[in-house]
Structure formats: structure tokens, C-alpha cells
Design a protein around this motif. Structure first.
Motif, PDB file in Angstrom:
ATOM      1  N   SER A  40     -45.303  16.581 -93.972  1.00 17.51           N
ATOM      2  CA  SER A  40     -44.053  15.884 -94.300  1.00 17.51           C
ATOM      3  C   SER A  40     -43.863  14.663 -93.411  1.00 17.51           C
ATOM      4  CB  SER A  40     -42.867  16.837 -94.160  1.00 17.51           C
ATOM      5  OG  SER A  40     -42.966  17.900 -95.073  1.00 17.51           O
TER       6      SER A  40
ATOM      7  N   LEU B 271     -39.406  13.858 -97.321  1.00 17.89           N
ATOM      8  CA  LEU B 271     -39.820  15.250 -97.135  1.00 17.89           C
ATOM      9  C   LEU B 271     -39.193  15.803 -95.860  1.00 17.89           C
ATOM     10  CD1 LEU B 271     -43.634  15.113 -98.048  1.00 17.89           C
ATOM     11  CD2 LEU B 271     -41.665  15.444 -99.559  1.00 17.89           C
TER      12      LEU B 271
ATOM     13  N   ASN C 295     -42.945  21.609 -98.968  1.00 18.00           N
ATOM     14  CA  ASN C 295     -42.180  20.363 -98.842  1.00 18.00           C
ATOM     15  C   ASN C 295     -42.052  19.644-100.177  1.00 18.00           C
ATOM     16  OD1 ASN C 295     -44.955  19.297 -98.867  1.00 18.00           O
ATOM     17  ND2 ASN C 295     -44.943  19.841 -96.701  1.00 18.00           N
ATOM     18  N   ASP C 296     -43.097  19.741-101.021  1.00 21.68           N
ATOM     19  CA  ASP C 296     -43.053  19.107-102.337  1.00 21.68           C
ATOM     20  C   ASP C 296     -42.057  19.822-103.251  1.00 21.68           C
ATOM     21  OD1 ASP C 296     -44.619  21.388-102.370  1.00 21.68           O
ATOM     22  OD2 ASP C 296     -46.377  20.428-103.261  1.00 21.68           O
TER      23      ASP C 296
ATOM     24  N   TYR D  90     -38.581  19.022-102.154  1.00 23.64           N
ATOM     25  CA  TYR D  90     -38.189  17.672-102.586  1.00 23.64           C
ATOM     26  C   TYR D  90     -37.781  17.675-104.059  1.00 23.64           C
ATOM     27  CZ  TYR D  90     -38.291  12.628-103.347  1.00 23.64           C
ATOM     28  OH  TYR D  90     -37.944  11.329-103.675  1.00 23.64           O
TER      29      TYR D  90
ATOM     30  N   LYS E  95     -34.452  19.159-104.601  1.00 25.67           N
ATOM     31  CA  LYS E  95     -33.420  18.192-104.202  1.00 25.67           C
ATOM     32  C   LYS E  95     -33.190  17.163-105.309  1.00 25.67           C
ATOM     33  CE  LYS E  95     -35.242  17.021-100.166  1.00 25.67           C
ATOM     34  NZ  LYS E  95     -35.386  16.384 -98.831  1.00 25.67           N
TER      35      LYS E  95
ATOM     36  N   TRP F 169     -36.157   8.427-102.858  1.00 21.99           N
ATOM     37  CA  TRP F 169     -36.697   8.941-101.594  1.00 21.99           C
ATOM     38  C   TRP F 169     -35.677   8.786-100.471  1.00 21.99           C
ATOM     39  CZ3 TRP F 169     -41.351  11.270-100.354  1.00 21.99           C
ATOM     40  CH2 TRP F 169     -41.720  11.291 -99.014  1.00 21.99           C
TER      41      TRP F 169
ATOM     42  N   ASN G  32     -43.758  10.753 -94.621  1.00 26.61           N
ATOM     43  CA  ASN G  32     -42.558   9.956 -94.338  1.00 26.61           C
ATOM     44  C   ASN G  32     -42.936   8.678 -93.594  1.00 26.61           C
ATOM     45  OD1 ASN G  32     -40.962  11.909 -95.523  1.00 26.61           O
ATOM     46  ND2 ASN G  32     -40.337  12.849 -93.595  1.00 26.61           N
TER      47      ASN G  32
END
Length: 678
Positions: A467, A581, A591-592, A595, A598, A575, A471
Motif C-alpha cells: 500500500s 490504499l 488493500n485492493d 479500496y 470504499k 484516489w 501510494n
């Protein structure tokens, strides 16, 4: 132990017995047996393992081979070389998926266990109906034309045997030349006052006849039935029940299956909640579909000129009245409609009545014109599936972020495939180097920087944190479209960037993923299902790239709850709003998925686009995950996902509750999360 290496048990032999085939390598030290996905008690367990020869496996697979060949002979012959390669490979996990699925519970046996049984359930259903706050009149609209008398009788019998009694069956005979049609209709009109018939003097085809039948309808709820199909005994019960429970409903639809002349039910289509992108690919609502009569009058009923796809056109026009899909479109997760398979019917296969599919695309395009949607429907992977193309903005810089550590062989393959196969030229590549130490890696970096102006290399020598690295890469990128790409991927489809641009240009889309294949051409990723395997997993794993499993949806654009971060595209503004992430909680795993959830929580959607195709030589650059500290980290991230997302994990709106959460191949569950009485 990893689910990718698992083998499902297996062939259902009846009486609680199962058989499965697998290959154990010489270095296999342990086998783990998971008898259930849930806590429980096993009264008796016998586990027998023995060595078998390859010809014995083929013998047991022959019935499945015959079924696959009979269902789709041309597709079977096309895929036969791939099937043969898998059969002669040593990895027998692929054999079942290639030659007649190994662990799928037989549909007839499954129905025997979980479907409605009059002797057991009738009284409970009648009691539930009696308790309904409202018992609306349901009108069933059916046009007829030269219907085979025996099949027309079966349709009528299926309606007259409904446990929910407040219905009317509205027929319009479209000037049939067979006297038996009118004889059957008039006999039933005399026997049951709930049956109405209008006899048209001139043949006007299905749209005109459907409107004549619709004119007879006086119910506030209308559903459609073809003249040679059948309704499940609880079809109208579930419609009335759903109408009572969802007062804001505007459209309802159920699951469906097919039925032959002998009354054998097969080929079920268990659907997810409404999925607009999938609906534009094929009419996922088809049967059993239910409308409000007021809405039907408002849109003017069926339109002539769309015969063969008149129901698709009607559904599109009704959808234009819907304001809140999640509240106004109701999915009933039971196979309430039995689609008759006879010569010449679309139920026989998509090649039947090709004109219907052309008119379907016409209906979709007119829908786009009416709603001001900048899109166009064209022929999809087959003549009876559709594909929607949206405008592509090629002026937006497309930033590809790749994290790597040494393994120059993998990175070179990935980078070369982007440069050599991508037809889009407005992109940049940002390589995030996480502590490489090999001289070969730095030499390759120097070559890239010398030859390619659109390559940037940044360095982060901290511990591996997927992540944080991504980022950092996004911060270093200049584009407004961002694509996270693993270094162990390889581009297959030359227009993969354009296809991602196409969806990122839609304001409602928050993330896009594609179809990823293992090196042997089988599927690694075709969307993520929440709850699968206990938390989240890829569906269609290890199936052929062109699999037709689950109505061939692996080949269709659709909304999914999540896609893999191995190839995930998003807009920079999205993003930023979502905070990228989560580098604190989900350093390596999930983490994917986090995301993507979210994205959904923010009111946007996640798209799986099968035409974004790449190889994924999975995790070849990361090494083993069996170290104790990695196992502990993985467990922490699993716990964090469950704590953060709770019920979201087991409420994947696109995964039917009749499917098995322990399987990636849409096998029917031995403990479905729905009940035919509920």
C-alpha cells in the motif's frame, strides 16, 4: 495451505459420499481436510485415499464430458485441445474444471433437497399468505400463437396450481391457425373465471398480441409468461410477498431455469442483484419479471418493431422511470420460472432467432438516446451477447504504477509488453523500486531511462508494504488516470488502456479491473466475490479463459464488489477522496478489496472489464508467504477486514445466496443462505 491448491470434494455419489481426484507432489508433507465451512458435528467420517491411474479418472469424467458436449457441442470442440492439455498435465486440479465440473451438486438432486414439496410445505405457505397485509391482484400476460396444445395445457396448469390465489391469466390468441389453441383456451375460460381470453382476428405478432393481453389486465401487478413455459408453484406467492415487503418496488425479477418436454428442470440461472452494466450485455432479468400496471400504461406497453426482444425493450423503458435501483428493483433469489426448451426457441441457445439479438441492440441504443447516455451497443463475444462502448478520452495522461524489487526478468517482460503491445501512446510508467540490490536491475533501469522518456523510477528502501509503495508511486505520477500494475503481469490485449479509459470516463465508476490469466491460459482473476473462501476470493479460478460457466459472465462487462490490485485503474480525484490504499492496516493483503469497498461506500461502482486482458504470473516476485511473521501479518489483516467491513463481507449483492461460499465455480450450496419458503 492455500485455496489455490485446494480440491473440492468432489463427485457427489449420494448417501453422503464424495469422490475427488488430486495430484500430490513428492515433496507433499501434509494434507488438510476441511469437512465444512461452518461449525458443526459430524456423526461419521471415513476418509480413504488410494492411488489411481489416469484412465480411471477419465472413466469417471465421461458423464461430465458428455453433458458439456451435448450442451455446447461447437464450444466443446473448440476447447477440446485445451481440455486435452490439461488432462495430460500433472496438475489434476484443472481436470474437473476442463472436463465437466467435479464438485457441482447435481441440480435435480439439489432441487430434491431444497425446493418446495407440497406434502411438507403447503400448509406453511398458505398460512403465510393468509398473514399478508395486502393480497394484490396479479395479472399474468400471455400471447399465444399456434401453441402446441400439450404445452399450453402445462402452462395453464402451472398457473392454476399456484398457492397464491388472487391472480388472473390474460391470454391474447394472435389468430392461431391451429383450432386446438382456441379449444384449450375456451375450455379453461369456462372452467376458471380468473382466465380471460381475447381472440385477435388478424395476426399482428408478439408485441401487438402482448398489448392485447395486457389490455385485459386489471391487476395492480403484472408479470409475463410465454405460452409454452411454466411457473413454479410459489411464483405468485413470492411476488406478493416481495410486494408487501418492498413498498417502493418498481421492478421485480427472479432466478430461472429451463425445462424439457418431460418436465426435467436443468440449466438454472441464479442471478445477483440488479447490475446495470451486465443488463446492457444481456437481459439478466428476463424471467420472471414483474411490473406495476401503472408503469406499463405510462410507457405504452410493448412496442412493435422489436419482436423477439420486445421484453428487453419494455424493461429498458421501465428502467427509465426508476430513481433508486437498490430500493426500487427487487431480486427474488429463487428459480420461479421454467423456460421451455423446444426447437426454435431462444432457450435452445443463443443462435436461435438471431434477429432478436439485433433488435435488442437497437432497443439498447434507443434507450441510450432517450437518456442522453453517450454510449453505443454493439455485438459482444457472441451474437446473443452485447457490448457497450463509451467515449474514450485519450488526452488524459494514463499513469501506470509498478512496484518492484529485483527480478529483472519479470519486470522486463511486463514493461516490454506494455511498450510493444499497447496501442494507446499517452501513458507514463512509474516504477517504485523497493530496495533492489542486483546489478542487473540497476543496469536495466539505466537502459529504460536512456531509451524511454515516459518512464520514471523512484526508490523506497523501507520494508515491503504494498500500500505504501503504491501510494508513493501515485504521488510521483503526473496522470489523472492511475493504474496499479503488478510487475509479474504481461499485457495480452493491445487496447487494454483504451478499455480502462472508457470506464474511467464515466463519472459513476470508481475503479476498473480486468481479466487476468495464469501462464497456462486459465483464469486467475475475473472479479472478486466478498465472503468467498471465508473473506474474499476470485471467481472462475483455474477455469479456461473462455469459460461459459455461470451463463458465460466471465466474458461480460459487469459491476463487481472488488477487483484485484494486480491491475486496478482509478481516477486521481477518486484516489484522493478515498485516501489511496490503507498503508497502516492493510500493508500487503486486502488493500485492493478495501479500496474497492470504499468506492462502493462513496456511492460509486467497481467494473470488471474482460477485454482488459493480461497474464498474471502470480506472486513470482514476492517469494514464500509461509514464514511465521508473514502468516501472522496475514491473519491480522484478515481480522482487520472483518472488523472494518463486518456485514459487507457476507452480503455480496452480485453473488446469489444459492451458491456455495466455499467454491469459486458457482457450485450450488449444500446449505443455501435462502429458503424457498422465505
Amino acid at each position: 495451505m492455500h485455496e489455490v491448491n485446494s480440491v473440492s470434494l468432489g463427485f457427489d455419489l449420494g448417501n453422503g459420499r464424495y469422490r475427488a481426484f488430486f495430484y500430490a507432489t513428492e515433496d507433499c508433507l501434509r494434507l488438510r481436510f476441511d469437512p465444512s465451512e461452518e461449525a458443526g458435528v459430524i456423526d461419521r467420517l471415513e476418509l480413504n485415499i488410494r492411488r489411481v491411474r489416469r484412465h480411471e479418472i477419465l472413466y469417471h469424467l465421461l458423464p461430465g464430458i458428455a453433458q458439456v458436449a451435448a450442451r455446447d457441442p461447437y464450444g466443446f470442440l473448440r476447447r477440446l485441445p485445451a481440455y486435452s492439455r490439461r488432462y495430460f498435465s500433472r496438475d489434476l486440479r484443472h481436470v474437473a474444471g476442463a472436463l465437466g465440473r467435479q464438485g457441482s451438486v447435481g441440480y435435480e438432486r439439489w432441487l430434491d433437497r431444497f425446493d418446495y414439496k407440497p406434502e411438507r410445505h403447503r400448509d406453511a405457505v398458505l398460512e403465510a399468505i393468509e398473514a399478508f397485509p395486502a393480497k394484490p391482484l396479479i395479472s399474468i400476460v400471455t400471447p399465444t400463437y399456434n401453441t402446441e396444445a400439450a404445452l399450453l395445457e402445462k402452462l395453464i396448469a402451472s398457473v392454476r396450481s399456484q398457492l397464491y390465489a388472487n391472480w388472473e391469466l390474460c391470454f391474447a390468441d394472435d389468430a392461431s391457425t391451429l383450432p386446438s389453441v382456441r379449444e384449450v383456451l375456451q375450455r379453461h375460460v369456462a372452467a376458471d373465471s380468473r382466465i380471460k381470453v381475447v381472440l385477435r382476428e388478424r395476426n399482428g405478432h408478439i408485441s401487438a398480441a402482448s398489448n392485447s393481453a395486457l389490455a385485459l389486465a386489471t391487476g395492480e401487478i403484472v408479470t409475463l409468461a410465454d405460452h409454452d413455459d411454466e411457473l413454479h408453484p410459489l411464483a405468485l406467492y413470492h411476488i406478493a410477498k416481495a410486494a408487501n415487503e418492498n413498498p417502493d418496488w418498481r421492478v421485480m425479477y427472479s432466478d430461472e431455469d429451463k425445462i424439457d418436454r418431460a418436465g426435467r428442470r436443468f440449466a438454472p440461472y441464479f442471478k445477483g442483484d440488479f447490475n446495470r452494466d451486465l443488463f446492457y450485455c444481456h437481459n439478466m432479468m428476463t424471467h420472471l419479471i414483474v411490473y406495476r400496471s401503472d408503469d406499463l400504461r405510462q410507457v405504452g406497453g410493448f412496442r412493435e418493431g422489436f419482436e423477439g426482444s420486445q421484453d428487453y425493450d419494455l424493461a429498458l423503458r421501465i428502467l427509465e422511470l426508476v430513481e433508486d435501483e437498490s430500493r426500487e428493483i427487487v431480486h427474488i433469489p429463487h428459480a420461479l420460472y421454467h423456460w421451455r426448451v423446444i426447437e426454435g426457441s431462444i432457450a435452445m441457445g443463443g443462435e436461435q432467432k438471431s434477429y432478436a439479438h439485433e433488435r435488442a441492440r437497437k432497443a439498447i441504443n434507443e434507450h441510450f438516446a432517450r437518456t442522453g447516455t453517450k454510449a453505443r451497443s454493439i455485438e459482444g463475444v457472441s451474437g446473443f451477447m452485447h457490448r457497450v462502448v463509451y467515449p474514450v478520452d485519450e488526452t488524459v495522461l494514463f499513469s501506470i504504477v509498478i512496484c518492484t524489487r529485483d527480478r529483472t526478468d519479470l519486470l522486463r517482460t511486463c514493461i516490454d509488453s506494455i511498450f510493444e503491445r499497447s496501442t494507446d501512446e499517452n501513458y507514463e510508467i512509474v516504477i517504485v523500486d523497493n530496495g533492489s540490490v542486483e546489478r542487473e536491475t540497476f543496469d536495466y533501469f539505466d537502459q529504460l531511462l536512456a531509451r524511454r522518456r515516459n518512464v520514471t523510477i523512484v526508490r523506497d528502501d523501507g520494508e515491503f508494504n504494498y500500500s505504501r509503495l503504491n501510494n508513493f508511486g501515485v504521488e510521483s505520477a503526473k496522470g489523472d488516470y492511475i493504474c496499479l500494475l503488478n510487475n509479474d503481469t504481461e499485457v495480452i490485449a493491445s487496447d487494454w488502456i483504451q478499455k480502462m479509459r472508457m470506464h474511467l470516463g464515466r463519472s459513476e465508476v470508481g475503479a476498473v479491473g480486468g481479466k487476468l490469466l495464469y501462464s497456462d491460459g486459465t483464469i486467475q482473476h475475473a472479479g472478486v466475490v466478498m465472503g468467498l473462501g471465508g473473506l474474499a476470493a476470485h471467481v472462475y479460478a483455474r477455469e479456461p479463459a473462455d469459460t461459459t460457466n455461470n451463463v458465460g459472465k466471465a466474458q461480460l462487462t459487469q459491476q463487481v464488489m472488488a477487483v484485484t490490485g494486480a491491475c486496478l485503474a482509478t481516477r486521481r480525484e477518486t484516489w484522493a477522496v478515498l485516501g489511496g490504499l490503507d498503508a497502516e492496516v492493510f500493508k500487503v493483503a486486502y488493500n485492493d478489496v478495501d479500496y474497492c469497498l470504499k468506492v462502493w461506500k462513496a456511492g460509486m461502482i467497481v467494473i470488471y472489464e474482460p477485454e482488459v486482458a493480461l497474464y498474471h504470473h502470480e506472486s513470482l516476485s514476492r517469494g514464500s508467504d509461509e514464514a511465521p511473521e508473514k502468516i501472522e501479518r496475514f491473519r491480522r489483516e484478515q481480522s482487520s477486514m472483518k472488523e472494518k467491513w463486518g456485514d459487507w463481507i457476507y452480503e455480496d449483492r452480485f453473488f446469489n445466496p444459492n451458491f456455495d461460499y466455499g467454491r469459486t465455480d458457482f457450485a450450488l450450496s449444500n446449505s443455501p443462505r435462502t429458503n424457498i419458503l422465505k
